[in-house]
Design an enzyme around this catalytic site. Sequence first.
Site, PDB file in Angstrom:
ATOM      1  NE  ARG A 145      -2.336  -4.056  -2.791  1.00 55.14           N
ATOM      2  CZ  ARG A 145      -2.807  -3.450  -3.872  1.00 55.14           C
ATOM      3  NH1 ARG A 145      -3.448  -4.138  -4.811  1.00 55.14           N
ATOM      4  NH2 ARG A 145      -2.594  -2.154  -4.072  1.00 55.14           N
ATOM      5  CG  ASP A 146      -0.357  -3.396  -7.057  1.00 50.69           C
ATOM      6  OD1 ASP A 146      -1.126  -4.219  -7.582  1.00 50.69           O
ATOM      7  OD2 ASP A 146      -0.102  -2.296  -7.570  1.00 50.69           O
ATOM      8  CG  HIS A 166      -0.552   2.678  -7.049  1.00 57.90           C
ATOM      9  ND1 HIS A 166      -0.185   1.832  -6.030  1.00 57.90           N
ATOM     10  CD2 HIS A 166      -0.728   1.887  -8.145  1.00 57.90           C
ATOM     11  CE1 HIS A 166      -0.145   0.588  -6.484  1.00 57.90           C
ATOM     12  NE2 HIS A 166      -0.463   0.595  -7.770  1.00 57.90           N
ATOM     13  CG  HIS A 210       0.940  -0.034 -12.527  1.00 60.27           C
ATOM     14  ND1 HIS A 210       0.685  -1.386 -12.588  1.00 60.27           N
ATOM     15  CD2 HIS A 210       0.486   0.368 -11.311  1.00 60.27           C
ATOM     16  CE1 HIS A 210       0.095  -1.782 -11.463  1.00 60.27           C
ATOM     17  NE2 HIS A 210      -0.039  -0.735 -10.676  1.00 60.27           N
ATOM     18  CB  CYS A 224      -4.169  -4.841 -12.028  1.00 57.49           C
ATOM     19  SG  CYS A 224      -5.896  -4.872 -11.512  1.00 57.49           S
ATOM     20  CG  ASN A 280       3.188  -1.508  -8.884  1.00 56.09           C
ATOM     21  OD1 ASN A 280       2.828  -2.608  -9.283  1.00 56.09           O
ATOM     22  ND2 ASN A 280       2.454  -0.787  -8.069  1.00 56.09           N
TER      23      ASN A 280
END
Length: 292
Positions: A11-12, A196, A198, A229, A238
Amino acid sequence: MGLTICDVGPRDGLQNEPETLAPHVRAEFVNRLADAGLPRIEAASFVRADAVPQMAGAEEVVAAIERRAGTEYSGLALNEKGYDRLVAAGLDRVNFTLAATDSFSRRNANQSVEEAVATAGVVIERAELPVTLTISVAFGCPFEGEVDPAVVADLCERLGAADELVLADTIGVATPRRVRRLVERVSILGKPVGAHLHNTRNTGYACAWAALDGGATLLDASVGGLGGCPFSPHATGNVATDDLVWQLERDGVGTGVDLDALVETSRWLAGLLGRRLEGYLYRAASWPAAAR
């Protein structure tokens, strides 16, 4: 309470790539991560395809996953429609995300923070499955700058009925002391807290340790350091799941993840995308070196 590693690569990780991978390829990505023993995988994002075309066909991705016992499959939602799609698709957990600033919230979800809080409250109340509440730009916003930790803590308190609270350094401006302090502050609410992170400014791995020191029980990461993002300029990847797991295991923190399988997944991804990934471990010499 043990540590959960959630790989958010499908996903990310993929949402910031210029290419849009077919749903069956994204499902294979999820399957590879599950085969590596990841306890949780964020498999899809239930957002508008015109806003994030890389996430189109979320239902097809979920339908093509070969479910593995011991792996929890989650998905991201930003509104009630996304939540309804996620539940209908049959995932195990919803990651409902809202931003700590109005500027980012309007770009990411087309609503103010207060509107997002109201929506999150409805989703949490309706929830048929566990809800992770993620506060994005919790440590800094690309449009408004510094974010007051009190604002983030207040959002977590207002939505404390969620099963889990995650603090997201969406643009990679967190530092270890700030992470530890905010994790400790939110942990007072009595819910599991995660981070979460980065690695945009090369602080992500130090911040991961700081989160653990502060009491975090969940760390998001993306295999190979894939990610970013689409709504934030220059928000690079990330922390890499394989790099993070190597560090944790080497210092005695058990993860239950097959590191060799993770490394092979990074190599597979690099070949698929035709470029070098941001992570380091998959490019490093094997350790320990074979005796000669």
